[in-house]
Design a protein around this motif. Sequence first.
Motif, PDB file in Angstrom:
ATOM      1  N   ALA A   4       0.990  -1.334   0.099  1.00 54.21           N
ATOM      2  CA  ALA A   4       0.032  -0.013   0.116  1.00 54.21           C
ATOM      3  C   ALA A   4       0.937   1.259   0.033  1.00 54.21           C
ATOM      4  CB  ALA A   4      -0.911  -0.060   1.214  1.00 54.21           C
ATOM      5  N   GLN A   5       1.792   1.198   0.615  1.00 55.27           N
ATOM      6  CA  GLN A   5       2.839   2.264   0.717  1.00 55.27           C
ATOM      7  C   GLN A   5       3.339   2.680  -0.627  1.00 55.27           C
ATOM      8  OE1 GLN A   5       5.383   0.844   4.090  1.00 55.27           O
ATOM      9  NE2 GLN A   5       4.686   2.873   5.207  1.00 55.27           N
ATOM     10  N   ARG A   6       3.965   1.450  -1.178  1.00 51.68           N
ATOM     11  CA  ARG A   6       4.711   1.518  -2.368  1.00 51.68           C
ATOM     12  C   ARG A   6       3.590   1.975  -3.558  1.00 51.68           C
ATOM     13  NH1 ARG A   6       6.009  -3.505  -1.871  1.00 51.68           N
ATOM     14  NH2 ARG A   6       4.407  -4.374  -3.270  1.00 51.68           N
ATOM     15  N   ARG A   7       2.367   1.435  -3.368  1.00 55.01           N
ATOM     16  CA  ARG A   7       1.554   2.040  -4.532  1.00 55.01           C
ATOM     17  C   ARG A   7       1.032   3.543  -4.543  1.00 55.01           C
ATOM     18  NH1 ARG A   7      -1.674  -3.691  -3.883  1.00 55.01           N
ATOM     19  NH2 ARG A   7      -0.099  -4.928  -5.049  1.00 55.01           N
ATOM     20  N   ASN A   8       0.828   3.999  -3.321  1.00 55.59           N
ATOM     21  CA  ASN A   8       0.645   5.281  -2.728  1.00 55.59           C
ATOM     22  C   ASN A   8       1.738   6.214  -3.147  1.00 55.59           C
ATOM     23  OD1 ASN A   8      -1.886   5.170  -1.673  1.00 55.59           O
ATOM     24  ND2 ASN A   8      -1.022   5.107   0.326  1.00 55.59           N
ATOM     25  N   ILE A   9       3.175   5.811  -3.310  1.00 53.34           N
ATOM     26  CA  ILE A   9       4.224   6.748  -3.790  1.00 53.34           C
ATOM     27  C   ILE A   9       4.099   6.512  -5.391  1.00 53.34           C
ATOM     28  CG2 ILE A   9       6.735   6.632  -3.943  1.00 53.34           C
ATOM     29  CD1 ILE A   9       6.880   5.574  -1.061  1.00 53.34           C
ATOM     30  N   ILE A  10       3.925   5.430  -5.912  1.00 48.94           N
ATOM     31  CA  ILE A  10       3.713   5.488  -7.243  1.00 48.94           C
ATOM     32  C   ILE A  10       2.693   6.276  -7.883  1.00 48.94           C
ATOM     33  CG2 ILE A  10       2.950   4.033  -9.183  1.00 48.94           C
ATOM     34  CD1 ILE A  10       4.316   1.606  -7.427  1.00 48.94           C
ATOM     35  N   SER A  24      12.832   3.408 -13.242  1.00 44.61           N
ATOM     36  CA  SER A  24      13.009   4.542 -12.150  1.00 44.61           C
ATOM     37  C   SER A  24      12.558   4.267 -11.006  1.00 44.61           C
ATOM     38  CB  SER A  24      12.564   6.020 -12.652  1.00 44.61           C
ATOM     39  OG  SER A  24      11.091   5.896 -13.114  1.00 44.61           O
ATOM     40  N   LEU A  25      11.288   3.671 -10.849  1.00 40.75           N
ATOM     41  CA  LEU A  25      10.588   3.252  -9.778  1.00 40.75           C
ATOM     42  C   LEU A  25      11.208   2.329  -9.051  1.00 40.75           C
ATOM     43  CD1 LEU A  25       6.563   3.066 -10.941  1.00 40.75           C
ATOM     44  CD2 LEU A  25       7.746   4.705  -9.417  1.00 40.75           C
ATOM     45  N   LEU A  29      12.262   3.040  -5.127  1.00 38.48           N
ATOM     46  CA  LEU A  29      11.576   2.316  -4.133  1.00 38.48           C
ATOM     47  C   LEU A  29      12.359   1.036  -3.620  1.00 38.48           C
ATOM     48  CD1 LEU A  29       7.922   2.238  -5.531  1.00 38.48           C
ATOM     49  CD2 LEU A  29       9.048   3.785  -3.790  1.00 38.48           C
ATOM     50  N   ASP A  30      13.456   0.835  -4.399  1.00 37.40           N
ATOM     51  CA  ASP A  30      14.675   0.005  -3.909  1.00 37.40           C
ATOM     52  C   ASP A  30      13.886  -1.703  -3.871  1.00 37.40           C
ATOM     53  OD1 ASP A  30      17.129  -1.087  -3.327  1.00 37.40           O
ATOM     54  OD2 ASP A  30      16.726  -1.170  -1.118  1.00 37.40           O
ATOM     55  N   THR A  31      13.184  -1.730  -4.959  1.00 35.87           N
ATOM     56  CA  THR A  31      12.703  -2.958  -4.973  1.00 35.87           C
ATOM     57  C   THR A  31      12.823  -3.615  -6.653  1.00 35.87           C
ATOM     58  OG1 THR A  31      10.447  -4.225  -4.489  1.00 35.87           O
ATOM     59  CG2 THR A  31      10.285  -2.087  -5.618  1.00 35.87           C
ATOM     60  N   SER A  32      12.333  -4.982  -6.805  1.00 31.54           N
ATOM     61  CA  SER A  32      12.599  -5.482  -7.938  1.00 31.54           C
ATOM     62  C   SER A  32      11.571  -4.900  -9.013  1.00 31.54           C
ATOM     63  CB  SER A  32      12.307  -7.068  -7.978  1.00 31.54           C
ATOM     64  OG  SER A  32      11.079  -7.184  -7.678  1.00 31.54           O
ATOM     65  N   ALA A  33      12.032  -5.000 -10.437  1.00 31.77           N
ATOM     66  CA  ALA A  33      10.920  -4.526 -11.386  1.00 31.77           C
ATOM     67  C   ALA A  33       9.608  -5.560 -11.499  1.00 31.77           C
ATOM     68  CB  ALA A  33      11.874  -4.774 -12.752  1.00 31.77           C
ATOM     69  N   VAL A  34      10.200  -6.733 -10.965  1.00 24.09           N
ATOM     70  CA  VAL A  34       8.902  -7.447 -10.959  1.00 24.09           C
ATOM     71  C   VAL A  34       7.500  -6.967 -10.031  1.00 24.09           C
ATOM     72  CG1 VAL A  34       7.889 -10.024 -10.274  1.00 24.09           C
ATOM     73  CG2 VAL A  34       9.921  -9.472 -11.837  1.00 24.09           C
ATOM     74  N   ARG A  51      -1.044   1.360 -17.901  1.00 24.29           N
ATOM     75  CA  ARG A  51      -0.112   0.794 -18.346  1.00 24.29           C
ATOM     76  C   ARG A  51       0.411   1.189 -19.382  1.00 24.29           C
ATOM     77  NH1 ARG A  51       3.738  -1.320 -16.905  1.00 24.29           N
ATOM     78  NH2 ARG A  51       3.626  -3.729 -16.784  1.00 24.29           N
ATOM     79  N   THR A  52       1.746   1.622 -19.756  1.00 23.81           N
ATOM     80  CA  THR A  52       2.409   1.837 -20.823  1.00 23.81           C
ATOM     81  C   THR A  52       3.534   0.875 -20.945  1.00 23.81           C
ATOM     82  OG1 THR A  52       3.815   3.499 -20.243  1.00 23.81           O
ATOM     83  CG2 THR A  52       1.579   4.235 -20.948  1.00 23.81           C
ATOM     84  N   HIS A  53       4.270   0.673 -22.202  1.00 24.54           N
ATOM     85  CA  HIS A  53       5.300  -0.182 -22.356  1.00 24.54           C
ATOM     86  C   HIS A  53       6.388   0.394 -21.482  1.00 24.54           C
ATOM     87  CE1 HIS A  53       7.951  -2.880 -24.219  1.00 24.54           C
ATOM     88  NE2 HIS A  53       8.756  -1.954 -24.745  1.00 24.54           N
ATOM     89  N   GLY A  54       6.740  -0.394 -20.369  1.00 22.35           N
ATOM     90  CA  GLY A  54       7.944   0.105 -19.675  1.00 22.35           C
ATOM     91  C   GLY A  54       7.358   0.838 -18.294  1.00 22.35           C
TER      92      GLY A  54
END
Length: 64
Positions: A4-10, A24-25, A29-34, A51-54
């Motif tokens: 929830a915190q990550r998603r709010n930041i996004i 960049s995210l 956020l120091d987390t994986s691309a997945v 969502r867009t490409h990338g």
Amino acid sequence: MIAAQRRNIIVNTIERDGAVSITSLSEKLDTSAVTIRRDLDQLAEEGRLVRTHGGAVLASSARE
């Protein structure tokens, strides 16, 4: 950091910048691309972004 915190930041980052990239995210956020992709997919399902490409843009920006 919980999802929830990550998603709010996004969402806040997209609102400020207009668009975001997975890379960049992931770095910010120091987390994986997945994990970022999963968060973006969830936010897209909720109609908060498109969502867009990338990356992603605000849902309202995609309609204009």
